[in-house]
Design an enzyme around this catalytic site. Structure first.
Site, PDB file in Angstrom:
ATOM      1  N   LEU A 205      -6.491 -12.884 -50.005  1.00 39.54           N
ATOM      2  CA  LEU A 205      -5.520 -11.821 -50.244  1.00 39.54           C
ATOM      3  C   LEU A 205      -4.099 -12.278 -49.972  1.00 39.54           C
ATOM      4  O   LEU A 205      -3.155 -11.754 -50.564  1.00 39.54           O
ATOM      5  CB  LEU A 205      -5.844 -10.592 -49.379  1.00 39.54           C
ATOM      6  CG  LEU A 205      -7.193  -9.910 -49.623  1.00 39.54           C
ATOM      7  CD1 LEU A 205      -7.397  -8.767 -48.645  1.00 39.54           C
ATOM      8  CD2 LEU A 205      -7.302  -9.416 -51.049  1.00 39.54           C
ATOM      9  N   THR A 207      -1.643 -15.700 -47.748  1.00 34.46           N
ATOM     10  CA  THR A 207      -1.614 -16.894 -46.914  1.00 34.46           C
ATOM     11  C   THR A 207      -0.345 -16.909 -46.075  1.00 34.46           C
ATOM     12  O   THR A 207       0.666 -16.300 -46.429  1.00 34.46           O
ATOM     13  CB  THR A 207      -1.679 -18.171 -47.767  1.00 34.46           C
ATOM     14  OG1 THR A 207      -0.590 -18.160 -48.706  1.00 34.46           O
ATOM     15  CG2 THR A 207      -2.988 -18.251 -48.536  1.00 34.46           C
ATOM     16  N   GLY A 208      -0.401 -17.625 -44.958  1.00 36.35           N
ATOM     17  CA  GLY A 208       0.738 -17.813 -44.076  1.00 36.35           C
ATOM     18  C   GLY A 208       0.777 -19.242 -43.587  1.00 36.35           C
ATOM     19  O   GLY A 208       0.006 -20.109 -44.030  1.00 36.35           O
ATOM     20  N   VAL A 212      -4.771 -17.354 -42.958  1.00 36.95           N
ATOM     21  CA  VAL A 212      -5.075 -16.915 -44.304  1.00 36.95           C
ATOM     22  C   VAL A 212      -5.761 -15.556 -44.203  1.00 36.95           C
ATOM     23  O   VAL A 212      -6.578 -15.326 -43.305  1.00 36.95           O
ATOM     24  CB  VAL A 212      -5.980 -17.939 -45.038  1.00 36.95           C
ATOM     25  CG1 VAL A 212      -7.281 -18.152 -44.298  1.00 36.95           C
ATOM     26  CG2 VAL A 212      -6.247 -17.483 -46.472  1.00 36.95           C
ATOM     27  N   LYS A 228      -7.893 -11.594 -41.072  1.00 38.09           N
ATOM     28  CA  LYS A 228      -6.897 -12.656 -40.891  1.00 38.09           C
ATOM     29  C   LYS A 228      -7.571 -13.778 -40.116  1.00 38.09           C
ATOM     30  O   LYS A 228      -7.963 -13.604 -38.957  1.00 38.09           O
ATOM     31  CB  LYS A 228      -5.673 -12.123 -40.149  1.00 38.09           C
ATOM     32  CG  LYS A 228      -4.615 -13.183 -39.906  1.00 38.09           C
ATOM     33  CD  LYS A 228      -3.375 -12.590 -39.244  1.00 38.09           C
ATOM     34  CE  LYS A 228      -2.348 -12.289 -40.287  1.00 38.09           C
ATOM     35  NZ  LYS A 228      -1.039 -11.914 -39.684  1.00 38.09           N
ATOM     36  N   ASP A 323      10.211  -7.671 -38.899  1.00 40.03           N
ATOM     37  CA  ASP A 323      10.123  -8.206 -40.269  1.00 40.03           C
ATOM     38  C   ASP A 323       9.769  -7.093 -41.247  1.00 40.03           C
ATOM     39  O   ASP A 323       8.880  -7.236 -42.083  1.00 40.03           O
ATOM     40  CB  ASP A 323       9.092  -9.332 -40.333  1.00 40.03           C
ATOM     41  CG  ASP A 323       9.235 -10.173 -41.604  1.00 40.03           C
ATOM     42  OD1 ASP A 323      10.329 -10.148 -42.210  1.00 40.03           O
ATOM     43  OD2 ASP A 323       8.271 -10.854 -41.994  1.00 40.03           O
TER      44      ASP A 323
END
EC number: 2.7.11.1
Length: 749
Positions: A205, A207-208, A212, A228, A323
């Protein structure tokens, strides 16, 4: 044992068979991707899907689904288990058998048979049953697997996480499912065993940098979540990132709010850290803004209030998000008759802030970053100033940017990575409301944006103060429903097309009073109306089918539309109304001539009223209903209201040579090519060439009006009376009237 013997054995042991019942086990599940659809359990090895209840185990009630739409089935495949001890024993047995073969020929056959039996036993011991799942498309419209149409009579393998849809390739539809294999213990990704026991991990869904986000399904309930997955090897040595992750988990465990993504489960292993989260299937707010361009003020108010309540809840817990942006705001799936639910997510940069503690880490997205962060960033490299940090006020600034985008479709500050000019704009708070889209936004909304985007964090409004702002108490937003050009930077604003405005239906057949579209005049009737009606009643049968057809444009005027535009262009002659009429009988000519002579005086007396009224254009549909194009009161063509007061008919042709009059004598005269149309009441119509709001039509209309004042003979009445009595017809032309008996009903109605 042959097949026939296998079939006869259960018959001989009928009593024993009754004592033993084999129940098929659940081997798979189709998890619905739509919140209002239920899951489908797969029990039989072969299952047919379709509309035919006699041949399908699962019946799908949808007109696009075929009788037998598709088939999902399992096939058994062997899976070898390697056992060194068994292999060595088998080799010893083979050697012994070979020695026995050399000693005795008679025992050779027996040993070979035993050897074969041993090999078969070894094979049975070394194999285990495993299955693969396949799907065959037997439909006419197609079955979709992983977003692609399979094709009729084609078969493919489906695995864990594959999407299967029976109607379309869209993820969220009433007949869209995700396949879940409950018997296969193996999955493609090397995830931990503890996690795999509880959940089935599927597609990505998001990514970071260190994680993921994937889609997962709980095996026992079939519920769909987002997980996550954090790889500890990528950050475990980094103290700052490790603390950030632990802080995020601590925050999520404390949060319980309807507008915030909640944590469902936490699973931790030696390698991975799993955070199971609530899944919002409605997509991101960012994608919705790209699609809509801008939100109407009521929509923006409802959306922003939910975001504001979520952030205010975080601030009450002494938590700052850090954020906030449309990408981190999700929308849950909308049910029928319910408004969408906003979900704030992604607390990767959030931290718990103490009363005396201020975070000094530069984070956030530049497009939504607060001025105090910019100041710390600009002065941090040189070391000239000490960073003063920032607190919850940075979230309020981000909220102001989000509200500005919701109402306009554009960000308040355009960020450019090539230079820091736009950062200076943010630092100084240089934004404006100069776009035309802001003309319909209320002053309360603009005032709230100004208070949210205050460059001084000490004077910036709080989330509690924003919730109590007058904008949320202002319900007078009816004017915001006006159609505004799309100001989105993604797509260009569409050009405004000129068309015909539709208004509510006015049935002229239901009343016996004359009616025009000018609501300012008074109601007067002609004294000869009764005589005309008496004469016309004798000829109703002759004119029963006077109107055979009307132009196809009248189909666009329906009873349900109040203000709607049409895409047809009336510039060409082919788009103008085509009328067909029957010739009246010879006996009718004399009656019409007499009626016309009697009505001349009355029509001449109405000339002044006609000049001052400025007759409004109208349309009559196939049902005999009157549709007004304009009934504006304040010189606004879109301020349209239907007339309700019956007024005096307008019959002067000197000022409306290109217009059509429908007086009480039950006729209509249309422009230079006008034709007498029997109707039951009196209205005024302009030529169809004027009904289109085009420049060419206005220019032609002005030319015709200027020429009509010099030559009134431009108005021609197509009537069989013309060749019999020219003098009478000249008077009729000057007055723009013609007499015919009204029809009993309109043909085609």
């Amino acid at each position: 044992m042959d097949e026939a013997t296998q079939r006869q054995d259960p018959i001989e042991e009928t009593d024993a068979e009754k004592k033993v019942q084999v129940v098929p086990s659940l081997w798979g599940r189709l998890v619905s991707n739509h919140p209002e659809s239920r899951h489908i359990d797969l029990i039989e090895h072969s299952i047919f899907f379709g509309r035919n209840p006699k041949r399908c185990q699962v019946v799908l009630h949808d007109p696009t689904v075929s009788g037998i739409h598709c088939r999902i089935f399992r096939e058994e495949i062997p899976c070898q288990k390697y056992n060194n001890n068994n292999n060595n024993d088998g080799d010893n047995n083979n050697n012994n058998n070979n020695n026995n073969n050399n000693n005795n020929n008679n025992n050779n056959n027996n040993n070979n048979n035993n050897n074969n039996n041993n090999n078969n036993n070894n094979n049975n011991n070394n194999t285990t049953k495993n299955y693969i799942t396949k799907i065959t498309d037997t439909s006419s419209n197609g079955t979709f697997v992983k977003g692609c149409i399979l094709g009729k009579d084609k078969t493919t393998i489906i695995q864990n996480g594959d999407m299967v849809s029976f109607t379309s390739a869209k993820l969220i539809s009433s007949l869209s499912f995700t396949f879940l294999d409950l018997t296969n213990p193996y999955i493609d990704e090397p995830f931990e065993e503890e996690m795999n026991k509880k959940y089935s991990i599927q597609g990505i869904l998001g990514t970071g940098n260190f994680s993921v986000v994937k889609r997962c399904i709980r095996r026992d309930t079939g519920e769909v979540f987002a997980v996550k997955i954090i790889d500890k090897k990528k950050f475990w040595s980094q103290t700052k990132t490790r603390r950030q992750m632990e802080s995020e988990v601590e925050i999520l465990q404390k949060i319980k709010h309807p507008n915030i993504i909640s944590i469902i489960d936490i699973v931790q292993s030696d390698r991975y850290f799993y955070i199971v989260l609530e899944l919002a299937t409605g997509g991101e707010l960012f994608e919705k803004i790209k699609q809509k361009g801008r939100f109407s003020e009521p929509e923006a108010k409802d959306t922003f209030k939910q975001i504001l309540e979520a952030v205010s809840y975080l601030h009450d817990l002494n938590i700052s998000h850090r954020d906030l942006k449309p990408e981190n705001i999700l929308i849950s799936a909308v049910s029928h008759g319910k408004s969408s639910v906003i979900k704030v997510t992604d607390f990767g940069l959030a931290k718990i802030i103490g009363e005396k503690e201020m975070a000094t880490t530069l984070c956030g997205t530049p497009l939504y970053v607060a001025p105090e962060i910019i100041r710390n960033c600009l002065h941090g490299d040189g070391g000239a100033q000490v960073n003063t940090g920032y607190g919850k006020e940075v979230d309020v600034w981000s909220l102001g940017c989000i509200l500005y985008i919701l109402l306009s479709g554009r960000p308040p500050f355009d960020f450019d990575h090539t230079n820091n000019f736009n950062l200076k704009l943010i630092n100084q708070g240089l934004y404006n409301f100069s776009l035309p889209v802001w003309d319909v936004v209320t002053e309360n909304a603009k005032d709230l944006i100004k208070k949210l985007l205050n460059v001084d964090p000490t004077k910036r409004i709080s989330t509690k103060g924003a919730l109590s702002h007058d904008w949320f108490n202002d319900d007078d937003l009816l004017r915001c429903s006006t159609v505004i050009a799309n100001q989105s930077p993604i797509s260009k604003s569409p050009q405004r097309s000129h068309g015909v405005v539709q208004l509510p239906v006015v049935d002229v057949k239901s009343k016996n009073i004359p009616m025009t579209l000018n609501s300012t005049t008074t109601n007067t009737t002609s004294p000869n109306n009764n005589n005309n009606n008496n004469n016309n009643n004798n000829n109703k049968n002759n004119n029963k089918n006077i109107i055979k057809s009307l132009n196809s444009n009248s189909n666009n005027y329906n009873n349900n539309s109040v203000l709607k535009k049409t895409s047809q262009s009336p510039k060409t002659k082919s788009n103008r109304p085509k009328l067909q009429f029957e010739q009246p009988s010879p006996n009718q000519h004399n009656n019409n001539n007499n009626n016309n002579n009697n009505n001349n005086n009355n029509n001449n007396n109405n000339n002044n009223n006609n000049n001052s009224s400025g007759g409004k254009p109208a349309i009559i549909n196939n049902n005999g209903n009157l549709y007004s194009k304009f009934m504006a009161t304040n010189n606004d063509p879109f301020d349209c209201t239907p007339t309700s007061t019956p007024v005096k008919p307008i019959t002067n042709s000197t000022t409306t040579s290109t217009a059509t009059s429908m007086p009480t004598s039950n006729s209509v005269t249309m422009g230079t090519s006008s034709t007498s149309i029997p109707v039951s009441n009196s209205i005024t119509m302009k030529s169809p060439s004027i009904l289109a709001l085009s420049d060419d039509g206005d220019k032609k209309r002005k030319e015709k009006e200027s020429s009509s004042s010099e030559n009134v003979n431009d108005v021609i009445v197509i009537n069989s009376n013309n060749h019999n009595n020219n003098n009478n017809n000249n008077h009729n032309i000057n007055n723009g009237i013609s007499s015919k008996p009204p029809p009993k009903r309109l043909k085609g109605s």
